[in-house]
Each structure stands twice: as structure tokens, then as C-alpha cells.
Design a protein around this motif. Structure first.
Motif, short mmCIF file in Angstrom:
data_model
loop_
_atom_site.label_atom_id
_atom_site.label_comp_id
_atom_site.label_asym_id
_atom_site.label_seq_id
_atom_site.Cartn_x
_atom_site.Cartn_y
_atom_site.Cartn_z
N ARG A 1 1.76 1.69 -15.61
CA ARG A 1 1.97 0.51 -14.76
C ARG A 1 1.53 0.73 -13.32
N ILE A 2 1.54 1.97 -12.81
CA ILE A 2 1.25 2.19 -11.38
C ILE A 2 -0.18 1.77 -10.99
N PHE A 3 -1.04 1.56 -12.03
CA PHE A 3 -2.41 1.13 -11.71
C PHE A 3 -2.50 -0.39 -11.58
N ILE B 1 0.26 12.58 -0.10
CA ILE B 1 1.00 12.94 1.12
C ILE B 1 2.27 12.09 1.23
N ARG B 2 2.08 10.74 1.02
CA ARG B 2 3.20 9.83 1.24
C ARG B 2 4.33 10.04 0.23
N TYR B 3 3.97 10.38 -1.01
CA TYR B 3 5.02 10.56 -2.02
C TYR B 3 5.35 12.05 -2.21
N ASN B 4 5.18 12.80 -1.11
CA ASN B 4 5.46 14.24 -1.17
C ASN B 4 6.83 14.53 -0.57
N GLY C 1 5.18 3.02 3.43
CA GLY C 1 4.14 2.25 4.12
C GLY C 1 2.93 1.91 3.28
N GLY C 2 3.07 1.87 1.95
CA GLY C 2 1.92 1.51 1.09
C GLY C 2 1.78 0.01 0.92
N THR C 3 0.64 -0.37 0.33
CA THR C 3 0.41 -1.80 0.09
C THR C 3 0.64 -2.16 -1.38
N GLY C 4 0.70 -1.17 -2.24
CA GLY C 4 0.84 -1.44 -3.68
C GLY C 4 -0.51 -1.71 -4.34
N LEU C 5 -1.60 -1.54 -3.58
CA LEU C 5 -2.93 -1.84 -4.12
C LEU C 5 -3.82 -0.60 -4.24
N GLU D 1 -3.70 17.06 -6.58
CA GLU D 1 -2.41 17.49 -7.11
C GLU D 1 -1.41 17.61 -5.97
N ASP D 2 -0.19 17.15 -6.18
CA ASP D 2 0.83 17.30 -5.12
C ASP D 2 2.10 17.88 -5.69
N THR D 3 2.96 18.29 -4.79
CA THR D 3 4.26 18.84 -5.21
C THR D 3 5.35 17.87 -4.79
N GLY D 4 5.04 16.55 -5.02
CA GLY D 4 5.93 15.50 -4.51
C GLY D 4 7.01 15.05 -5.47
N ILE D 5 7.36 13.77 -5.33
CA ILE D 5 8.53 13.25 -6.07
C ILE D 5 8.23 12.97 -7.55
N GLY D 6 6.96 12.88 -7.87
CA GLY D 6 6.58 12.64 -9.27
C GLY D 6 6.81 11.19 -9.70
N ILE D 7 6.30 10.86 -10.88
CA ILE D 7 6.41 9.47 -11.38
C ILE D 7 7.04 9.53 -12.78
N PHE E 1 0.02 -4.30 -6.92
CA PHE E 1 1.33 -4.45 -6.27
C PHE E 1 2.46 -3.79 -7.04
N TYR E 2 2.10 -2.92 -7.98
CA TYR E 2 3.19 -2.27 -8.71
C TYR E 2 3.65 -1.02 -7.96
N ARG E 3 4.93 -0.97 -7.71
CA ARG E 3 5.49 0.21 -7.03
C ARG E 3 6.67 0.70 -7.85
N VAL E 4 6.76 2.04 -7.93
CA VAL E 4 7.85 2.60 -8.75
C VAL E 4 9.19 2.28 -8.11
N ASP E 5 9.29 2.62 -6.81
CA ASP E 5 10.56 2.41 -6.11
C ASP E 5 10.35 1.36 -5.03
N GLY F 1 5.96 17.09 -9.28
CA GLY F 1 4.69 16.71 -8.67
C GLY F 1 3.80 15.88 -9.58
N THR F 2 2.68 15.50 -8.99
CA THR F 2 1.76 14.61 -9.71
C THR F 2 0.35 15.16 -9.62
N LYS F 3 -0.40 15.02 -10.74
CA LYS F 3 -1.81 15.41 -10.69
C LYS F 3 -2.64 14.26 -11.26
P1 ADP Z 1 1.24 2.15 -2.75
O1 ADP Z 1 0.48 1.52 -1.67
O2 ADP Z 1 2.56 1.60 -2.98
O3 ADP Z 1 1.21 3.60 -2.68
P2 ADP Z 1 -0.42 2.55 -5.01
O4 ADP Z 1 -1.13 1.59 -5.89
O5 ADP Z 1 -1.24 3.52 -4.30
O6 ADP Z 1 0.44 1.71 -4.01
O7 ADP Z 1 0.60 3.32 -5.89
C1 ADP Z 1 1.45 2.57 -6.78
C2 ADP Z 1 2.76 3.27 -6.97
O8 ADP Z 1 2.58 4.48 -7.67
C3 ADP Z 1 3.39 3.71 -5.68
O9 ADP Z 1 4.19 2.67 -5.14
C4 ADP Z 1 4.21 4.89 -6.12
O10 ADP Z 1 5.48 4.47 -6.58
C5 ADP Z 1 3.47 5.50 -7.25
N1 ADP Z 1 2.64 6.68 -6.80
C6 ADP Z 1 1.35 6.67 -6.53
N2 ADP Z 1 0.90 7.92 -6.24
C7 ADP Z 1 1.95 8.73 -6.37
C8 ADP Z 1 2.16 10.13 -6.18
N3 ADP Z 1 1.20 10.95 -5.87
N4 ADP Z 1 3.42 10.63 -6.40
C9 ADP Z 1 4.41 9.80 -6.76
N5 ADP Z 1 4.30 8.47 -6.94
C10 ADP Z 1 3.08 7.94 -6.71
#
Ligand code: ADP
Length: 555
Positions: A500-502, A462-465, A517-521, A487-493, A505-509, A546-548
Motif C-alpha cells: 500500500r505504501i506505493f 532519513i525521515r523514517y530513521n 513532513g512528507g507529502t504522501g506522494l 537501506e536504513d536502520t529506521g522504524i520499518g514498515i 497519499f498513503y501513509r503508514v502512520d 529497518g527498511t531496504k
Molecule cells: P511520505 O511523503 O509520507 O513519506 P511516501 O510515499 O514517500 O510518502 O511514503 C509513503 C509511506 O511509506 C510513508 O508515509 C511511510 O509511512 C512509509 N515509508 C516510506 N519509506 C519508509 C522508510 N524508509 N521507513 C519506514 N517507512 C517508510
């Protein structure tokens, strides 16, 4: 054995020939002696009678006998007649034993050996009625001459016997030895192949020893297999080296850990297996009697090595080495260190902000109309702090992994629907529609963890949509698996961040932190839950499409 039998046969043959010859010679010589003496006695008697009848006529003796010599000796020892020589030339015979004896007793005998002629001379003397002494003598071969005479014959017979012995001994040894050889070939059924009765006790001992040896070999083989199995199933690497640093034993784990080729290393130098300098230096020290524990880095892996000298009594005979893969430990230590640093940083940011706004209000610097706005900001930061602290607590609980998971049958579709209803408001705020599709699928899992997992994935979706975007949660069963996808139709990664997103505290942007409003965890918690349920997670994402995220559980 063959040689022994041959030797004994030759010996027996040789001794028999020798003894037979000696005895035959002696008997033969005895006969000759008897015969000669008897002939001389008779001849002397006959001549004596003729001498008396002819009125002591010496001429009577001039009989030309081939082998008998006639001598007439005066009582004073002078020779008055000699058939084989001139009587005048002859010395006085009074000291001859046969003459002395004849003078005393009427007859006398003697045998004398001539070494130059190698023969014996037999003498017989008779006292005549006129006081003269008649002596007859004959020469015979000595016993030695007889022996030398038959020697070529003996040698000939000896050679024949030698040949016979050779043939006989070969045949005999073949007959004696071949059953024993057969016995040796059939050592397992000795009783059925007994060559001789005398060998029964011997065969029994051999059989028993054979059984004992087989048992001991089996025992050794079993022990060897046991050790081999232990070594091969050890996740730790094991290496045993001789004092010359040649490999005596190495297990698969050691070969894998040292990233070496899978070939046979037995008997080869350690350098064939690894040229790693710290490892070889440690081995060099261990050869000199030191016990070493060290960390080495090989092919992207951290290995902890324990190297000890191997002693036989007081002498170092080799080196034993245990290798442990401590990569994970090292990495989790690193993650923990980074996590602590990140946590401090993450907490500091909202707290600094809260403290700043509170200070402005406290000092009366903030305008009355701004106070509400500042309070809202303090509230937001505090909410973020609570969320952050909650996530940190969840993650450290998962990290500890101490309590056993409380598992029960949970329906993924039901939980997905609960999450849908919980996230309906945030979804509406973002103008995103969420729907849950699929069938009811049950798995053995921890319900609150599964709820956390689906909630985090849906929350991210929802948040990255994008406005008017969609989120689809699907649950389906496939063979022995249950598959959950969000699955979402969001901004994608972007692809480079997929792994790295796993991380914590790793955040793409990083710039969008506030707005999303995420915690990065969230995804770190998801990854942990997936691991604890022995499930698999995969990601497919295209920027701006989007992302799946798919989680596959095994039922
Ligand atoms: P956050 O609390 O920042 O969302 P997460 O660990 O849940 O922390 O996600 C890590 C990072 O992965 C996010 O900061 C975001 O950049 C990317 N991300 C996670 N889920 C999605 C998604 N569905 N679409 C796009 N980017 C995503």
C-alpha cells in the motif's frame, strides 16, 4: 463399370445365341423344304410313269410308305384312292389349291400348317393322262417345332456362355480397370502411370484440376493460418458462436480473460466456457439481432464486451464477441478519482491552518509575542503546500506520459553521491549518517527522474530513521542488471502495508505526518519512474529494524 461390362457381355452373348439359332433354324428349314419338295416331285413323277405303264392300275400305289401319303382324285374332286385313310370317307378335294393348279398347269404345289399337330404338310399334285390327279404329300416339323426341339440345347449353350461371360468379364474388367485404379492411386505422377493412350487428355485435366485443388487448399490453409495467428496473438478475446450458441472459434485471450480451463471448446456450448450471466444474457440478445456493448466483472477483472450478430444475407447465422480487459483503465480511473479527492483534502488542511493564523493576526486577536510563532507556522504550512504542489505537478507529468523520455547514459553512483550531498543537512538534523557505496554503473535513463527517485528513497530513509541511525545507498552491477539499494536502520514498515505504501497519499502512520513532513506522494513518484524505465522495485522491511528498497535496472 464392372456391372456395365458384365451386362453388355451377357447381352452380346444372348443376342448372338438367339440370332445364330434363328438363322440356323431358317436355313435348316429351307433345306428341309427344298428337299421335301424335290422328293415329292420325284416320287410323283415315278408313280405317274408306273401308273401309265401298268395301265392305270391303282393297286400299284399301295406301297406302304412310312411318311408319304398318296391320294388319287377324280377330275370332279372325288377321292378314289387314299394311302393313309379310307377314300370313301374323304371329302371332295376339288377346292384344294394344289388340285386346282394341277388341273390348270399339269402340276400343283401347296404347304399347309396344322396347329394341332404343330407341323407342316407339303403337297405335290400331277395331272395323269386319264384326267385323274395324283397327289403325294409329306409331313415335316414346322419351324416353331424345330425351334422348340432345340430350345433345351440353346438354354444349355446359353448357360455355358453366361459362365464364360462371367469369367471373361471379370478378367476383362480387372485388366481394364486395374490400370485406371493404379492411375487414381498415383494421381501426382499421372504421366508415368498412364493406363491407356486415350486417357491422356483426361489425365491432363485431372492433373491440372488436382494441382489447382492442391493450390487452393494451400491458399485456404495459409489464409486460415493467418487468421488463426491474428486471433491467437490478439490481446483482445475473440469468440465466434453458431446460432445455437455453440463455439465455432475461440482464442487464448478469450479463454484467459474468462478465467476458463484450457481445453478444446470447439463445437461445445458457450456454457462450457463461461456461465457469466451478463455475458450469456448479452449473447441471447445478439442471437435475436441486437448489438450489445457491456461491462462485465469476472474473477477480479473488468471486461468490456462487444457482441454483434453475424449475418449471411439477411439471416442471422451466429454471434461474434470481442472481449477487452479494461481492469487497468477502470483502476486508473478510480485512482484518479481518489487522487482528486485526496489532493483537495491535502491542500485544504495547510490552507485552513494558514488562513486561521492569518485571521488571528488580522483581527488583532493574536498577542504580540505569539505573532512570530504564528508567522513561523504559516511559513511551515506554506512550505508544505509548495512541496505538495511540486509533487502533484511531478506526478501529473509522469501520469500524462505524453512526452517521450529523454534518455542518456547516467552514472547511478554519481547521482547517488549528489543526492547524498543534497540531503546532508536534513540527515544531520535527524542525527542520521548517510553513505554511498559501490561501483560506477551506467544505465540508459532520464537523469532528472533518476535523481528524483534516489532523492525520494534517501529522503524517506532519513525521515523514517531513528536517532544515530544509518542510511546506506549501494550501487552494483550484476549480469545484465544494475542494482540500486537504499537501506536504513529506521522504524520499518509493517508487512501488511508493504504494497500500500506505493499508493498515492498513503501513509503508514497518519499521526506522524507533521513531524516527518512528507507529502504522501514520494513513493508513488518512485514507482512511476521505475515503471517508465522498465525497472523492478522490491521492498524488504522489519518493524524497528529497518527498511531496504531495491531497484533493478536492465542494461
Ligand atoms: P511520505 O511523503 O509520507 O513519506 P511516501 O510515499 O514517500 O510518502 O511514503 C509513503 C509511506 O511509506 C510513508 O508515509 C511511510 O509511512 C512509509 N515509508 C516510506 N519509506 C519508509 C522508510 N524508509 N521507513 C519506514 N517507512 C517508510
Amino acid at each position: 463399370m464392372r456391372r456395365k461390362i458384365n451386362f453388355h457381355l451377357y447381352l452380346v452373348g444372348g443376342i448372338s445365341i438367339l440370332l445364330t439359332t434363328i438363322f440356323t433354324m431358317m436355313i435348316y428349314y429351307g433345306f428341309i423344304e427344298q428337299q421335301t419338295k424335290r422328293d415329292l416331285r420325284n416320287y410323283a413323277g415315278l408313280l405317274g410313269q408306273n401308273y401309265v405303264l401298268s395301265g392305270h392300275n391303282i393297286q400299284l400305289y399301295e406301297t406302304k410308305s412310312q411318311d408319304i401319303r398318296i391320294t388319287i382324285i377324280k377330275p370332279d374332286g372325288r377321292v378314289i384312292y387314299e394311302s393313309a385313310a379310307d377314300a370313301d370317307q374323304m371329302s371332295n378335294h376339288s377346292n384344294r389349291p394344289e388340285i386346282i393348279e394341277a388341273k390348270k398347269t399339269g402340276t400343283g404345289e401347296a404347304v399347309r400348317y396344322s396347329s394341332t399337330l404343330e407341323n407342316d404338310t407339303f403337297y405335290y399334285a400331277v395331272l395323269l393322262d386319264d384326267g385323274n390327279i395324283l397327289r403325294v404329300s409329306r409331313q415335316t416339323h414346322s419351324i416353331m417345332a424345330l425351334f422348340l426341339g432345340v430350345l433345351p440345347l440353346i438354354i444349355g449353350i446359353g448357360m455355358i456362355i453366361f459362365l464364360l461371360c462371367l469369367l471373361l468379364s471379370n478378367a476383362l474388367t480387372e485388366r481394364i480397370i486395374s490400370p485406371i485404379e493404379k492411375m487414381a492411386e498415383n494421381i501426382n505422377s499421372l504421366e508415368n502411370n498412364l493406363a491407356y493412350e486415350e486417357l491422356i487428355p483426361f489425365a491432363k485435366i485431372i492433373r491440372m484440376q488436382n494441382i489447382r485443388i492442391i493450390r487452393q487448399m494451400e491458399h485456404i490453409e495459409q489464409e486460415k493460418n493467418k487468421i488463426q495467428m491474428i486471433l491467437e496473438n490478439m490481446s483482445e478475446g475473440f469468440l465466434l458462436l453458431s446460432i445455437d450458441k455453440n463455439i465455432l472459434s475461440v482464442n487464448h485471450s478469450a479463454i484467459n480473460l474468462l478465467s476458463a480451463k484450457k481445453i478444446d471448446y470447439l463445437g461445445k456450448s458457450i456454457l462450457y466456457l463461461s456461465r457469466n450471466e451478463p455475458l450469456n444474457n448479452s449473447i441471447n440478445h445478439a442471437v435475436k439481432g441486437e448489438s450489445i456493448s457491456n461491462d462485465i466483472f469476472i474473477d477480479g477483472r473488468y471486461l468490456q464486451i462487444f457482441i454483434n450478430p453475424v449475418y449471411d444475407k439477411d439471416e442471422i447465422i451466429g454471434v461474434m464477441c470481442i472481449l477487452l480487459d479494461v481492469t487497468e483503465k477502470k483502476e486508473s480511473e478510480k485512482i484518479r478519482r481518489e487522487f482528486t479527492a485526496n489532493v483537495s483534502h491535502e491542500l485544504k488542511t495547510p490552507l485552513t491552518s494558514i488562513s486561521g493564523y492569518a485571521e488571528l493576526i488580522e483581527n488583532g486577536i493574536a498577542k504580540q509575542e505569539d505573532i512570530k510563532d504564528f508567522a513561523k507556522k504559516i511559513h511551515n504550512e506554506a512550505t508544505r503546500l509548495i512541496l505538495l504542489i511540486n509533487d502533484i505537478i511531478k506526478l501529473s507529468e509522469l501520469d500524462e506520459n505524453s512526452t517521450e523520455l529523454q534518455l542518456e547514459q547516467v552514472d547511478l553512483l554519481d547521482i547517488a553521491k549528489e543526492c547524498e550531498s543534497m540531503l546532508l543537512v536534513p540527515a544531520q538534523k535527524k542525527k542520521v549518517s548517510i553513505m554511498v557505496v559501490g561501483e560506477s554503473c551506467k544505465i540508459l535513463a532520464n537523469p532528472s527522474m533518476i535523481e528524483e527517485l534516489i532523492y525520494n528513497l534517501c529522503d524517506n530513509a532519513i525521515r523514517y530513521n531513528k536517532p544515530n541511525g544509518n542510511v546506506t545507498v549501494a550501487v552494483r552491477a550484476e549480469d545484465t542488471h544494475v542494482i540500486l539499494s537504499v537501506e536504513d536502520t529506521g522504524i520499518g514498515i509493517p508487512e501488511k502495508y508493504h504494497n500500500r505504501i506505493f499508493e498515492r497519499f498513503y501513509r503508514v502512520d497518519k499521526g506522524r505526518l507533521k513531524s516527518t513532513g512528507g507529502t504522501g506522494l514520494g513513493l508513488s513518484i518512485v514507482k512511476h519512474i521505475v515503471q517508465q524505465h522498465n525497472a523492478k522495485i522490491s521492498l524488504s522491511s522489519t518493524v524497528n529494524v529497518g527498511t531496504k528498497i531495491t531497484v533493478m535496472f536492465t542494461t
